[in-house]
Design an enzyme around this catalytic site. Structure first.
Site: not given
Ligand SMILES: Cc1ncc(COP(=O)(O)O)c(C=O)c1O
Length: 383
Positions: A176, A52
């Site tokens: 993001d 982990r």
């Molecule tokens: C822009 C964005 N951020 C985060 C996520 C979340 O990712 P995960 O589905 O891998 O948890 C997504 C999933 O579609 C996404 O499109």
């Protein structure tokens, strides 16, 4: 193998974080499918004690993506959402976060349904308007959480602009970068403090793994991420780490084709008589085309278009033969979806209206097939 200090992007994607296996010379980092590591004597080990906490396959991936994003360290998690949750665990009750208003629905759900229970507050703001971001900042604002381009209406945020605002207010800027990928934009270079990805998408690129990663530059963030990865335990598995590591080797190549196909489909749809509107940052008609051209190196594989009605959108989706009706994005195969009833179904209708997401919209994640075949599929379905 030594990666030159001035290695360029594709070279970094292929080599960073990896060395031929010391025991065998295997060029590809093995899947270290183990839960523990034998120690030479009490207190004497090879840097690995329990899986982990440390795993060599995961460590190779983390170093690889940290280098790709131009950060100092990366931490891989079991999903994009687990990665976002790890970031927000840096906050404490009473802290305020300014968030892009049409952030991914799962992010909104985590913030709105889970983290508000722990005393965090969130303001959802159109971060394409820097004046609105500035107005939303309060003395309690500790974090700015930005997505650009957004899903599915592809609105952009000026990253250098929000970085300046975050700095003035002493807030942490998290971007993001899932939708764009580090090929198209590297937010850390523009002043962001952390970048998060759902590796499920472009980084892995083959629709066969769910994962997430956070890349950071500041020591305080790095220490916390390392701590919470072990403390909460939402780690990426060795096999998934290996898959994503294989994915990043072709990231630059794949993105070239995603960009090309995105542009070809957008140009086709923009002139189609049955399409009311096509949204793609690469089109001159996109209201933020200039910002996209300045901030991004390519316009990506994501595009959205609007038909005359929801019924028309559903009828078109039913007729497709090559494109697959599915959630998710960033894979080599083209996926198509109806955001209002699929990815954004958990977003209340009035919020969908606020961000300009209509029931007649269709979103495409352009894969890397031959563009002519994709256009023929659309032509048939729209005909
Ligand atoms: C822009 C964005 N951020 C985060 C996520 C979340 O990712 P995960 O589905 O891998 O948890 C997504 C999933 O579609 C996404 O499109």
């Amino acid at each position: 193998m030594k990666l030159p200090a001035d290695a360029r992007f594709s070279t970094i994607c292929i080599h960073a974080g990896q060395q031929p296996d010391a025991a065998t010379g295997a060029i590809i980092t093995p899947i270290y499918q183990t839960s523990t590591y034998v120690q030479d004597e009490v207190g004497k080990h090879k840097g690995y004690e329990y899986a982990r906490t440390q795993n060599p396959t995961r460590a190779a991936l983390e170093a690889n993506i940290a280098a790709i994003e131009g950060g100092k360290a990366g931490y891989a998690f079991a999903s994009g959402m687990a990665a976002i949750n790890a970031i927000t665990s840096m906050l404490k009750a009473g802290d305020h976060v300014v968030v892009t208003d049409n952030t991914y629905g799962g992010t909104f759900r985590l913030f709105d349904k889970v983290l508000t229970k722990f005393g965090l507050t969130f303001s959802y703001v159109d971060t394409s308007r820097l004046d609105l971001v500035e107005t939303a900042m309060t003395p309690r604002t500790q974090m700015l959480f930005v997505e650009t381009p957004t899903n599915p209406v592809l609105r952009l945020t000026d990253l250098a602009g929000v970085a300046a605002i975050a700095k003035t207010h002493g807030a942490t800027l998290v971007v993001d970068n899932t939708f764009a990928s580090p090929v198209l934009q590297r937010p850390l270079e523009l002043g962001a403090d952390m970048v998060v990805h759902s590796t499920t998408k472009y980084l892995n690129g083959h629709s066969d793994s769910v994962g997430g990663i956070v890349v950071a530059v500041k020591d305080e963030h790095i220490e916390w991420l390392k701590f919470i990865q072990n403390a909460a335990g939402a780690i990426l598995s060795p096999f998934d780490s290996w898959l994503v590591l294989r994915g990043t080797k072709t990231l630059a190549l794949r993105m070239r084709q995603h960009n090309e196909n995105g542009m070809r489909l957008a140009e086709y749809l923009e002139t189609h008589p049955k399409v009311m509107r096509t949204i793609y940052p690469g089109l001159k008609s996109h209201p933020q085309h200039d910002l996209a051209a300045r901030q991004m190196r390519g316009f990506g594989g994501m595009l959205t278009f609007e038909l005359a009605s929801e019924a028309a959108a559903r009828a078109m989706l039913a007729k497709l033969r090559l494109m697959s009706l599915a959630e998710s994005l960033g894979g080599v195969e083209t996926l198509i979806s109806h955001p209002a009833s699929m990815t954004h179904a958990s977003v209340p209708a009035e919020r969908r209206a606020e961000i300009g997401l209509t029931d007649a919209m269709v979103r495409i994640s352009a894969g890397v097939e031959d563009a002519e075949d994709l256009i023929a599929d659309l032509a048939h379905a729209l005909g």
